[in-house]
Write a protein that holds these residues in place. Structure first.
Motif, short mmCIF file in Angstrom:
data_model
loop_
_atom_site.label_atom_id
_atom_site.label_comp_id
_atom_site.label_asym_id
_atom_site.label_seq_id
_atom_site.Cartn_x
_atom_site.Cartn_y
_atom_site.Cartn_z
N GLU A 35 0.86 -1.19 0.00
CA GLU A 35 0.00 0.00 0.00
C GLU A 35 0.89 1.23 0.00
N ASP B 78 -2.68 -3.22 -2.94
CA ASP B 78 -3.32 -2.06 -3.54
C ASP B 78 -3.02 -2.13 -5.03
N ILE B 79 -3.94 -1.74 -5.86
CA ILE B 79 -3.72 -1.80 -7.30
C ILE B 79 -2.77 -0.70 -7.76
N GLN B 80 -2.93 0.50 -7.21
CA GLN B 80 -2.04 1.61 -7.57
C GLN B 80 -0.96 1.73 -6.50
N THR C 228 2.29 -2.18 -11.26
CA THR C 228 1.09 -2.04 -10.43
C THR C 228 0.90 -3.24 -9.52
N THR D 129 -8.47 -1.57 -3.05
CA THR D 129 -8.39 -0.46 -3.98
C THR D 129 -9.56 0.49 -3.82
N TYR E 249 -10.64 1.77 -6.55
CA TYR E 249 -11.19 1.70 -7.90
C TYR E 249 -12.14 0.52 -8.05
N THR F 23 -11.06 -1.48 -14.35
CA THR F 23 -10.10 -1.91 -13.32
C THR F 23 -10.44 -3.31 -12.84
#
Length: 130
Positions: A9, A54-56, A62, A82, A84, A89
């Motif tokens: 994260e 976390d995706i980002q 990523t 996430t 999103y 996504t």
């Protein structure tokens, strides 16, 4: 029974909050990292039973890239965390067959249920009993 957890994260406040929730749920957060490379280093150095991704995250790769690496090389369950929840996504993330998908903000009950499902599904898929 708690699990050995890796948190990936890049938001420090979210990472701290998530760590605190997991500790209340009697899990052991073995590391909190913010990038693909740092996550791979931790996966090589410590025992991890489940990863929250976390995706980002920081860097070019990523959380979805990390999920692919975990799935192919480490064979542990992972849950995406996430903010999103858009269809694009979710479609990209679902290709990696996550064991869960938590949309922020989430609470302890969400995490607890997601972990139970992830671990049981992993055991079932892996043929692990007990």
């Amino acid at each position: 029974m708690g699990y050995q957890i890796l948190i990936v994260e890049d938001d420090q406040w979210i990472a701290e909050s998530l760590s605190e929730m997991l500790e209340v749920l009697n899990h052991d957060v073995v590391s909190v990292v913010d990038s693909y490379d740092a996550a791979i280093t931790m996966l090589e150095e410590v025992k991890v039973e489940i990863a929250l991704l976390d995706i980002q995250i920081r860097g070019e790769k990523t959380g979805i890239d990390l999920a692919e690496k975990i799935k192919n090389d480490y064979h542990i369950p992972f849950i995406f965390t996430t903010a999103y929840a858009d269809k694009e996504t979710i479609k990209k993330a679902s290709v990696q067959s996550p064991y869960g998908y938590l949309v922020k903000p989430y609470g302890m009950k969400d995490i607890s249920v997601s972990f139970d499902f992830a671990i049981e599904n992993h055991r079932f898929i892996s043929g692990i009993t007990g």
